[in-house]
Design a protein around this motif. Structure first.
Motif, short mmCIF file in Angstrom:
data_model
loop_
_atom_site.label_atom_id
_atom_site.label_comp_id
_atom_site.label_asym_id
_atom_site.label_seq_id
_atom_site.Cartn_x
_atom_site.Cartn_y
_atom_site.Cartn_z
N LEU A 24 0.81 -1.22 0.00
CA LEU A 24 0.00 0.00 0.00
C LEU A 24 0.85 1.26 0.00
N SER A 97 -2.82 5.69 -14.08
CA SER A 97 -4.20 5.76 -13.59
C SER A 97 -5.17 6.11 -14.71
N LEU A 99 -7.20 4.35 -16.19
CA LEU A 99 -8.48 3.66 -16.11
C LEU A 99 -9.44 4.36 -15.16
N ALA A 100 -9.05 5.54 -14.67
CA ALA A 100 -9.94 6.26 -13.76
C ALA A 100 -11.30 6.46 -14.41
N GLN B 92 -2.73 7.83 1.93
CA GLN B 92 -2.49 6.41 1.70
C GLN B 92 -1.66 5.78 2.82
N ARG C 686 -18.58 6.03 -10.31
CA ARG C 686 -17.31 6.21 -11.03
C ARG C 686 -16.27 6.89 -10.15
N GLN C 689 -13.67 4.62 -8.96
CA GLN C 689 -12.69 4.14 -9.93
C GLN C 689 -11.65 5.21 -10.15
N THR C 690 -10.71 5.32 -9.18
CA THR C 690 -9.72 6.38 -9.29
C THR C 690 -8.65 6.05 -10.30
N GLY C 691 -8.49 4.77 -10.61
CA GLY C 691 -7.42 4.37 -11.51
C GLY C 691 -6.11 4.12 -10.77
N TYR C 692 -6.08 4.44 -9.48
CA TYR C 692 -4.83 4.23 -8.72
C TYR C 692 -4.80 2.82 -8.19
N LEU C 693 -3.76 2.11 -8.60
CA LEU C 693 -3.60 0.72 -8.21
C LEU C 693 -3.65 0.56 -6.69
N ARG C 694 -3.04 1.51 -6.01
CA ARG C 694 -2.93 1.35 -4.55
C ARG C 694 -4.28 1.54 -3.87
N ASN C 695 -5.14 2.33 -4.48
CA ASN C 695 -6.47 2.44 -3.92
C ASN C 695 -7.21 1.12 -4.02
N ALA C 697 -5.80 -1.81 -4.14
CA ALA C 697 -5.17 -2.72 -3.19
C ALA C 697 -5.72 -2.48 -1.79
N PHE C 698 -5.91 -1.21 -1.46
CA PHE C 698 -6.49 -0.89 -0.16
C PHE C 698 -7.89 -1.48 -0.02
N SER C 701 -7.63 -5.10 0.72
CA SER C 701 -7.28 -5.47 2.09
C SER C 701 -8.45 -5.23 3.03
N ILE C 702 -9.21 -4.17 2.79
CA ILE C 702 -10.41 -3.95 3.61
C ILE C 702 -11.36 -5.14 3.44
#
Lengths: 101, 220, 717
Positions: A24, A97, A99-100, B92, C686, C689-695, C697-698, C701-702
């Motif tokens: 993360l 990003s 694909l946002a 984050q 929508r 759908q931020t497009g951020y991979l880490r979001n 992933a978060f 995990s949730i």
């Protein structure tokens, strides 16, 4: 004092959590990949532990499959990273990003 | 006593390696730390009578996968320090630690729940038989080619597909298509990259300087 | 396979005959369809008259193909006279499967023969009639499409394919009624025809649904008498009534007849082909094809059909008495004659229905084409009060029209007598009441048709014509002279028509001058030769050969068509034998001896004679004032049309307004609300759908934590 299965399992849990945190907080896709490997290892460790504790060799077979799938995943994942990096050598995970919604 | 020492030492190696992986600024360091963790896990496998897996762990993980990581790092020339700042997703990092703590807590709670099985799992009775004749790899092999033979064959196909896919993904196509809308010749020239297309949405202008700098530092 | 099931009623299941013709049935509708496509692509380039010839050839090809299939069927054994060709599966949907397949059996081929035959003649006629029209090729495009759709209707081997043709002919009918769409009345008439037909189409459609729901198939070959067994009579009754509603709409029966008289707004060949000979008879075809349904439904259904038919026949005949428009008379006459056909269907005289359909196709097409020729010759004059004495100006038209008149009036040995008599005989057999109404109608028919002929062709000319009749010298021309007359006269008249058609002020002399100069090169010398005669083109003139040849052919057919089913001996019942495999046991049997038959026939002849003599007394001798007969209420069609309009304009309008409101607010509200909900929900989602991979992933995990937490909570509780 004797080493029980719980020791291994707690270690495995900690290792898994470190992998989660790493995934993360890091932005380099390669390092993120390594964090995934950490989590897979944590799971493998718990598999072997249970296999030993429950006296069942099936857990070890599961580990074997995890290893194979991990290998395949790494191959493909790294190929994807190579393809991306070739176009954008400095990209971090946050830059990808598009694909946002 | 010996097994406690073995456990503590290997656990220390594992955790040091793991923290090293996520804390090292340089990807090469991360990869080396990962090797350390993998070795520690292999030791614990041995400690739990899983000799075959320990060997595989060292050979496949440390020997092949990490080497592959290093190859890619060197090939792409990204073995430079990564700034460990929060980046664009400001919340984050605290959330990451929160999630990590959550995962740890939930797993620990389920472990300490006592005799009650959280998932309802029970042993299925393929007892590990001690002795020289019935080594663990012998038993694993027997299971793989009897009960799990279909899964085993499927992994073979999976690996083949993975190899083919990797080749297809990574090969350099002559005259690779460039998305004209997103190709920014200005930036490309500044970075002295010729004929390397910029992928889609480029970072905002403020970071482009950093990247140009980082890139020249990385050496092409 | 299907063949055997069709012939299941025969005693010995004979072996299935195959021949190369089996695979050629589809060519019948294909020819006009190809003609349509060709005209669609290159119609304008072809222009006049090639487009017309192409269309005629396409229709003629269909006729030739029909003849081939007909010959094949004739050559076969009585039980084998059916060809079922399946091209491909059209609608495969679970149990519901519809093929594009054609069924060439005695019924469909008999109809296809006269449709393509009369159709070809009318195509030929149209080349002359539509001369000079701006949309010449478009007219033939529609005609070809119509013929293709009509053949699909007839030859389709299932209800859905028939429905496709049914809608196709309806659409063509609409196109052609409002062919001269620049005139508001024509466009309105087209719309009226279309909307009225929709009511019938509703019945047809629901009938198809109900048929499939009940029988699991809509193929004609499966819907035999045998299929009716074990199905509740009420169900079959309901289905029959639904199909009858469809037939009423298409075949202009009470109360849905109102569109047909207005359909006369179209060009006259269209009236002849679509609104007299072919399309309007498709309701009768449908009823005949579905005779197992009628046979198996409750007794009141055939009675209702018979009464609706005979009622329509009388009703329309009374209206026809008071019409002054030459085409309106024929239109109401068509409605009346269709009523006869429904009467025949209702009393179980299917052969009679088809017989009358065929003879009617001949003589009514003939009458319509003749009236078209008159209108053509009179420069777009349709009012019979402004005609009279035309037999001197248009001898061929007059002669052929008189043949048609005698046929429809029921004078033996013209064809109309035989078919009408057969229907009346069966009506007597069923119910004398039906017979009496039918007989009165026959009398009226003879009356109004005689009135029309007398007003148009006999008596003194009531139009302004220049010069004395002697100057024309049309009568007594040699053949060559007549031809020349036709060539030049036709050209002159048509130009006059086209130049002055819309304005309604035909400046005859100027047009004539143009005409002499512009006459066809081929007719040039004729035109010169007869230039003197045609200095006054305002006079009626005979039509070109493309127009009168069809008239002659049709008049021959109208004379001899009675030979199809002469009542004298069993051996002469050709049509009945021919149709027997389709109708078989459902044809009614006469319950009396031949003697009654002859008495009935004599009565019918007498009725016709009375009608003709009465008309002669009124319109030739002038013994009675026509105004006493031509009551205003009749001229207005008993006010039914007006009643419809005032209902729809009054109470009906409120209903429509409510429905429109309901549609705009409730129905559209639901639809738009669904769309708004979806798009609103989408734009809300929508954001995740931020497009951020880490979001992502978060999120994972949730999810993992939640899963484990669920298991823990489950165990703890």
């Amino acid at each position: 004092m004797e080493i029980t299965a719980n020791w291994y399992l707690i270690l495995s849990a900690v290792l898994f959590s470190i992998g989660v945190v790493g995934l993360l907080i890091r932005r380099n896709p390669l390092v993120m990949f390594m964090c995934v490997e950490l989590m897979l290892n944590a799971v493998n460790l718990s598999f072997v532990t249970f296999s030993n504790a429950l006296n069942d060799v099936g857990g070890q077979v599961a580990v074997f499959f995890v290893l194979v799938v991990a290998a395949a995943e790494v191959v493909v994942g790294l190929a994807v990273i190579v393809a991306i990096m070739r176009r954008r050598p400095t990209a971090t995970a946050d830059d990808l990003s598009v694909l946002a919604g | 006593m010996v097994d406690i020492i073995v456990f503590v030492v290997s656990a220390a190696i594992i955790l040091t390696g793991a923290i090293g992986v996520i804390a090292a600024r340089n990807p090469v360091h991360s990869a080396l730390m990962l090797v350390m963790t993998l070795f520690g896990v292999a030791v614990q496998f041995v400690a739990q009578e899983a000799h075959f897996l320990a060997a595989v762990q060292v050979i496949v993980y440390a020997g092949a996968i990490v080497i592959l990581f290093l190859f890619v790092i060197m090939l792409l020339g990204v073995d430079k320090a990564e700034e460990l700042d929060v980046g664009r997703l400001t919340a984050q990092r605290p959330m990451a630690f929160l999630a990590g703590a959550g995962v740890l807590a939930s797993v620990l709670v389920s472990l300490l729940a006592g005799d009650e099985s959280i998932t309802g799992a029970r042993e299925v009775g393929r007892a590990i038989i001690g002795g020289e004749d019935e080594a663990d790899f012998r038993q694993i092999g027997r299971l793989l080619f009897t009960d799990y033979v279909l899964a085993f064959e499927l992994t073979a196909i999976l690996l083949t597909i993975a190899v083919v896919g990797a080749v297809m993904l990574a090969r350099r196509v002559r005259g690779e298509a460039v998305d004209a809308d997103t190709y920014l010749p200005e930036q490309a020239r500044r970075r002295r990259i010729r004929e390397t297309p910029v992928l889609l949405r480029t970072p905002v202008v403020e970071t482009s300087d950093d990247m140009a700098e980082a890139n020249s530092g990385g050496g092409e | 396979m299907s063949l055997t099931s069709l012939l299941a009623f025969t005693e010995a299941p004979a072996e299935i005959v195959t021949s190369p013709v089996d695979d050629l049935v589809f060519l019948i509708p294909l020819f006009p369809l190809l003609g349509f496509v060709a005209l669609l692509i290159g119609g304008r380039k072809l222009g006049e008259p090639m487009a017309g010839w192409l269309a005629t050839a396409a229709c003629g090809g269909a006729f030739a193909m029909t003849l081939v299939v007909f010959a094949e069927l004739v050559s076969r054994d009585y039980t084998q006279r059916s060809i079922n060709q399946t091209l491909f599966e059209w609608v495969p949907a679970g149990e519901f499967s519809v093929d594009i397949g054609f069924l060439a059996d005695p019924l469909s081929i008999a109809m296809a023969l006269f449709i393509t035959g009369v159709g070809t003649l009318i195509h030929l006629y149209s080349i002359g009639y539509m001369h000079g029209d701006v949309n010449f090729s478009k007219f033939f495009l529609y005609l070809n499409l119509f013929v293709a759709a009509m053949l699909l209707l007839i030859l389709g081997d299932n209800l859905l394919l028939t429905f496709l043709g049914w809608e196709g002919v309806g659409a063509c009918s609409y196109f052609l009624i409002s062919f001269w769409f620049t005139k508001d009345a024509n466009a309105t008439a087209g719309k009226k025809a279309f909307v009225t037909n929709r009511i019938g189409d509703w019945g047809f459609m629901v009938g198809i649904f109900a048929t499939f729901f009940t029988f699991g198939t809509i193929n004609y070959v499966d819907l035999t008498d045998g299929a009716m067994e074990g199905v509740a009579q009420s169900t079959i009754t309901a289905i029959s009534v639904l199909f009858f509603i469809g037939a009423i709409g298409k075949s202009a029966q009470l109360p849905l007849y109102v569109w047909l008289p207005d359909a006369m707004a179209g060009p006259t060949p269209v009236s002849a082909l679509i609104h007299a000979a072919t399309m309007v008879t498709s309701g009768v075809y449908l009823m005949t094809r579905l005779n197992p349904f009628l046979a198996a439904s409750a007794d009141w259904v055939p009675s209702m059909i018979a009464w609706v038919g005979v009622g329509t026949a009388l009703f329309a005949a009374t209206i026809a008495v008071a019409q002054n428009d030459i085409k309106k008379v024929l239109a109401y006459s068509t409605v009346s004659q269709l009523g006869y056909m429904f009467l025949a269907v209702g009393v179980g005289a299917y052969t009679g229905a088809i017989f009358h359909m065929i003879t009617h196709a001949f003589f009514k097409a003939l009458l319509f084409l003749g009236s078209g020729s008159v209108i053509h010759g009179m420069h777009d004059e349709q009012d019979m009060r402004k005609m009279g004495g035309l037999k001197k100006f248009m001898p061929i038209t007059a002669a052929t029209f008189i043949v048609g008149w005698l046929a429809i009036a029921g004078v033996p040995p013209f064809s109309g007598f035989w078919s009408k008599d057969e229907i009346l005989v069966f009506a007597w057999n069923e119910n004398p009441g039906l017979y009496v109404v039918g007989l009165i109608t026959a009398l009226l028919t003879a009356f109004y048709m005689s009135r029309q002929v007398f007003m148009t062709f006999f008596g003194e000319p009531r139009f302004a014509h220049s010069g004395s009749e002697a100057a024309h010298g049309v009568e007594g021309h040699g053949e060559a002279g007549e031809m020349a007359e036709v060539g030049a006269g036709g050209a002159a008249g048509e130009l006059a028509e086209s130049s002055a058609g819309g304005a309604g002020t035909a400046l005859a002399t100027t047009s004539a001058a143009v005409a002499t100069m512009d006459a066809d090169p081929g007719d040039g010398d004729h035109a010169d030769h007869h230039g003197d005669d045609h200095a006054h083109a305002g006079d009626p003139h005979e039509s070109p050969w493309t127009m009168f040849v069809p008239l002659i052919v049709l008049s021959i057919a109208a004379i001899v068509a009675g030979g199809l089913n002469l009542p004298f001996t069993k051996d002469l019942h050709f049509l009945e034998h021919w149709l027997e495999p389709v109708i078989h046991e459902n044809e009614a049997k006469l319950g009396f001896k031949g003697g009654t038959k002859w008495v009935l026939a004599l009565i019918a002849i007498a009725a016709g004679a009375i009608g003709m003599m009465a008309a002669a007394a009124v319109y030739l001798k002038g013994r009675v004032d026509p105004a006493k007969i031509e009551l205003p209420v009749l001229a207005k069609g008993w006010g039914l049309d007006a009643a419809f309009s005032s209902f729809m304009g009054g109470p009906g309008r409120w209903l429509f307004a409510f429905l429109a409101w309901f549609d705009a607010n409730v129905i559209d509200g639901i639809v738009n609300g669904t769309a708004a909900l979806t798009s609103g929900g989408g734009s809300l989602l929508r954001r995740f759908q931020t497009g951020y991979l880490r979001n992502y992933a978060f999120g994972l995990s949730i999810g993992a934590i939640a899963t484990v937490a669920y298991f823990i909570s489950r165990t703890a509780l």
